[in-house]
Design a protein around this motif. Structure first.
Motif, PDB file in Angstrom:
ATOM      1  N   ILE A 163       0.812  -1.250   0.008  1.00  0.00           N
ATOM      2  CA  ILE A 163       0.033  -0.349  -0.298  1.00  0.00           C
ATOM      3  C   ILE A 163       0.651   1.619   0.414  1.00  0.00           C
ATOM      4  O   ILE A 163       0.539   1.808  -0.803  1.00  0.00           O
ATOM      5  CB  ILE A 163      -1.221  -0.046   0.744  1.00  0.00           C
ATOM      6  CG1 ILE A 163      -2.312  -1.286   0.867  1.00  0.00           C
ATOM      7  CG2 ILE A 163      -1.328   1.768   1.168  1.00  0.00           C
ATOM      8  CD1 ILE A 163      -2.848  -1.510   2.231  1.00  0.00           C
ATOM      9  N   VAL A 164       2.055   0.852   0.501  1.00  0.00           N
ATOM     10  CA  VAL A 164       3.009   2.217   0.947  1.00  0.00           C
ATOM     11  C   VAL A 164       3.022   2.711  -0.259  1.00  0.00           C
ATOM     12  O   VAL A 164       3.594   4.107  -0.821  1.00  0.00           O
ATOM     13  CB  VAL A 164       3.481   2.930   2.233  1.00  0.00           C
ATOM     14  CG1 VAL A 164       4.964   3.241   2.329  1.00  0.00           C
ATOM     15  CG2 VAL A 164       2.288   2.643   3.137  1.00  0.00           C
ATOM     16  N   THR A 165       3.801   2.213  -0.868  1.00  0.00           N
ATOM     17  CA  THR A 165       4.873   1.488  -1.929  1.00  0.00           C
ATOM     18  C   THR A 165       4.081   2.310  -3.344  1.00  0.00           C
ATOM     19  O   THR A 165       4.674   2.540  -4.077  1.00  0.00           O
ATOM     20  CB  THR A 165       5.964   0.585  -2.248  1.00  0.00           C
ATOM     21  OG1 THR A 165       4.855  -0.649  -2.342  1.00  0.00           O
ATOM     22  CG2 THR A 165       6.549   0.457  -1.135  1.00  0.00           C
ATOM     23  N   ARG A 166       2.658   2.001  -3.061  1.00  0.00           N
ATOM     24  CA  ARG A 166       1.679   2.101  -4.223  1.00  0.00           C
ATOM     25  C   ARG A 166       1.945   3.609  -4.048  1.00  0.00           C
ATOM     26  O   ARG A 166       1.774   5.145  -5.376  1.00  0.00           O
ATOM     27  CB  ARG A 166       0.388   2.589  -3.628  1.00  0.00           C
ATOM     28  CG  ARG A 166       0.364   0.968  -5.081  1.00  0.00           C
ATOM     29  CD  ARG A 166      -0.732  -0.088  -4.720  1.00  0.00           C
ATOM     30  NE  ARG A 166      -0.620  -1.182  -6.365  1.00  0.00           N
ATOM     31  CZ  ARG A 166      -2.150  -1.702  -5.816  1.00  0.00           C
ATOM     32  NH1 ARG A 166      -3.148  -1.367  -5.188  1.00  0.00           N
ATOM     33  NH2 ARG A 166      -2.448  -3.237  -6.666  1.00  0.00           N
ATOM     34  N   GLU A 167       1.409   4.436  -3.273  1.00  0.00           N
ATOM     35  CA  GLU A 167       1.594   6.056  -3.045  1.00  0.00           C
ATOM     36  C   GLU A 167       2.593   6.585  -2.762  1.00  0.00           C
ATOM     37  O   GLU A 167       2.690   7.545  -4.002  1.00  0.00           O
ATOM     38  CB  GLU A 167       0.822   6.024  -1.525  1.00  0.00           C
ATOM     39  CG  GLU A 167       0.195   6.242  -0.972  1.00  0.00           C
ATOM     40  CD  GLU A 167       0.092   5.838   0.486  1.00  0.00           C
ATOM     41  OE1 GLU A 167       0.744   5.953   1.252  1.00  0.00           O
ATOM     42  OE2 GLU A 167      -1.861   5.433   1.417  1.00  0.00           O
ATOM     43  N   GLN A 168       4.142   6.020  -3.059  1.00  0.00           N
ATOM     44  CA  GLN A 168       5.399   6.607  -3.055  1.00  0.00           C
ATOM     45  C   GLN A 168       6.082   5.789  -3.893  1.00  0.00           C
ATOM     46  O   GLN A 168       6.513   4.755  -3.101  1.00  0.00           O
ATOM     47  CB  GLN A 168       5.515   7.614  -2.228  1.00  0.00           C
ATOM     48  CG  GLN A 168       6.343   6.158  -0.343  1.00  0.00           C
ATOM     49  CD  GLN A 168       6.433   7.160   0.105  1.00  0.00           C
ATOM     50  OE1 GLN A 168       6.880   8.447   0.629  1.00  0.00           O
ATOM     51  NE2 GLN A 168       5.600   6.967   1.702  1.00  0.00           N
ATOM     52  N   ASP A 169       6.047   6.001  -4.890  1.00  0.00           N
ATOM     53  CA  ASP A 169       7.660   5.544  -5.662  1.00  0.00           C
ATOM     54  C   ASP A 169       9.080   4.892  -4.830  1.00  0.00           C
ATOM     55  O   ASP A 169      10.224   6.207  -5.206  1.00  0.00           O
ATOM     56  CB  ASP A 169       7.864   4.961  -6.681  1.00  0.00           C
ATOM     57  CG  ASP A 169       8.077   4.708  -8.075  1.00  0.00           C
ATOM     58  OD1 ASP A 169       8.595   2.655  -7.221  1.00  0.00           O
ATOM     59  OD2 ASP A 169       8.686   4.958  -8.697  1.00  0.00           O
ATOM     60  N   LEU A 170       9.349   4.225  -3.852  1.00  0.00           N
ATOM     61  CA  LEU A 170      10.473   4.137  -3.713  1.00  0.00           C
ATOM     62  C   LEU A 170      11.731   3.695  -4.228  1.00  0.00           C
ATOM     63  O   LEU A 170      11.449   2.934  -5.042  1.00  0.00           O
ATOM     64  CB  LEU A 170      10.323   3.575  -1.799  1.00  0.00           C
ATOM     65  CG  LEU A 170       9.123   3.892  -0.738  1.00  0.00           C
ATOM     66  CD1 LEU A 170       9.417   2.703   0.025  1.00  0.00           C
ATOM     67  CD2 LEU A 170       9.972   5.264  -0.732  1.00  0.00           C
ATOM     68  N   ALA A 171      13.213   4.320  -3.845  1.00  0.00           N
ATOM     69  CA  ALA A 171      14.071   3.583  -4.996  1.00  0.00           C
ATOM     70  C   ALA A 171      15.256   4.091  -4.208  1.00  0.00           C
ATOM     71  O   ALA A 171      15.473   5.176  -3.283  1.00  0.00           O
ATOM     72  CB  ALA A 171      13.381   4.431  -6.429  1.00  0.00           C
ATOM     73  N   GLY A 172      16.300   3.544  -4.717  1.00  0.00           N
ATOM     74  CA  GLY A 172      17.960   3.374  -4.133  1.00  0.00           C
ATOM     75  C   GLY A 172      17.844   3.207  -2.450  1.00  0.00           C
ATOM     76  O   GLY A 172      19.001   4.275  -1.667  1.00  0.00           O
ATOM     77  N   VAL A 173      16.696   2.013  -1.786  1.00  0.00           N
ATOM     78  CA  VAL A 173      17.273   2.093  -0.976  1.00  0.00           C
ATOM     79  C   VAL A 173      16.322   0.128  -0.202  1.00  0.00           C
ATOM     80  O   VAL A 173      15.717  -0.402  -1.678  1.00  0.00           O
ATOM     81  CB  VAL A 173      15.739   2.977   0.104  1.00  0.00           C
ATOM     82  CG1 VAL A 173      14.593   2.804  -0.242  1.00  0.00           C
ATOM     83  CG2 VAL A 173      16.421   2.874   1.719  1.00  0.00           C
ATOM     84  N   ASP A 174      17.328   0.384   0.434  1.00  0.00           N
ATOM     85  CA  ASP A 174      17.163  -1.384   0.675  1.00  0.00           C
ATOM     86  C   ASP A 174      16.280  -1.204   2.163  1.00  0.00           C
ATOM     87  O   ASP A 174      16.684  -0.703   3.440  1.00  0.00           O
ATOM     88  CB  ASP A 174      18.549  -2.010   1.160  1.00  0.00           C
ATOM     89  CG  ASP A 174      19.019  -3.084  -0.479  1.00  0.00           C
ATOM     90  OD1 ASP A 174      18.324  -2.804  -1.207  1.00  0.00           O
ATOM     91  OD2 ASP A 174      20.258  -3.434  -0.133  1.00  0.00           O
ATOM     92  N   LEU A 175      15.094  -1.986   2.855  1.00  0.00           N
ATOM     93  CA  LEU A 175      14.242  -2.260   3.276  1.00  0.00           C
ATOM     94  C   LEU A 175      13.736  -3.068   4.145  1.00  0.00           C
ATOM     95  O   LEU A 175      14.059  -4.543   3.607  1.00  0.00           O
ATOM     96  CB  LEU A 175      13.020  -1.882   3.243  1.00  0.00           C
ATOM     97  CG  LEU A 175      12.784  -0.032   2.542  1.00  0.00           C
ATOM     98  CD1 LEU A 175      11.554   0.362   2.040  1.00  0.00           C
ATOM     99  CD2 LEU A 175      13.576   1.374   3.649  1.00  0.00           C
ATOM    100  N   VAL A 176      14.436  -3.479   5.589  1.00  0.00           N
ATOM    101  CA  VAL A 176      14.586  -4.483   5.885  1.00  0.00           C
ATOM    102  C   VAL A 176      12.952  -4.401   7.065  1.00  0.00           C
ATOM    103  O   VAL A 176      13.236  -3.190   7.904  1.00  0.00           O
ATOM    104  CB  VAL A 176      14.671  -5.330   6.838  1.00  0.00           C
ATOM    105  CG1 VAL A 176      14.948  -5.896   7.747  1.00  0.00           C
ATOM    106  CG2 VAL A 176      15.861  -5.844   6.155  1.00  0.00           C
TER     107      VAL A 176
END
Length: 116
Positions: free
Chosen positions: A71-84
């Motif tokens: 849901i959150v990644t649809r709102e804001q397109d995240l790039a250049g990061v690794d998330l855990v």
């Protein structure tokens, strides 16, 4: 997030984010974020410890976290990061809208920016 190529899968990838990344705890989850030097889509890994419960509960917790990230990644397109994203005991009992808001707040605190 539906594309499996943007997932962290290997233990070494998780450990790198944990050791060098920024850690942001919240009531529903813990977010670890590590910036990369590229514009590729964000890679996300999910983990839930055995302290949370048996396999059924851990898998349900992981599914809730995956959906919140979707849901959150649809709102804001995240790039250049690794998330855990780490599930906590409070993740399974937390209202889903509160869980999504926890993730948004954690991303802001970690300094993760979208490519909007």
């Amino acid at each position: 997030m539906a594309d499996r190529s943007v997932r962290l899968k290997k233990r070494a990838e998780f450990l790198k984010v944990a050791s060098k990344g920024r850690k942001v705890p919240s009531p529903g989850l813990v977010l670890q974020a590590l910036g990369r030097d590229d514009a590729d889509p964000a890679r996300v890994g999910f983990t839930v410890t055995k302290k949370v419960g048996n396999a059924v509960i851990r898998n349900r917790t992981r599914r809730r976290l995956r959906e919140a990230v979707r849901i959150v990644t649809r709102e804001q397109d995240l790039a250049g990061v690794d998330l855990v994203v780490i599930g906590r005991d409070g993740t399974r009992g937390r209202a889903f809208t509160a869980l999504v808001e926890d993730l948004r707040r954690a991303l802001r605190k970690a300094g993760v920016r979208g490519t909007e």
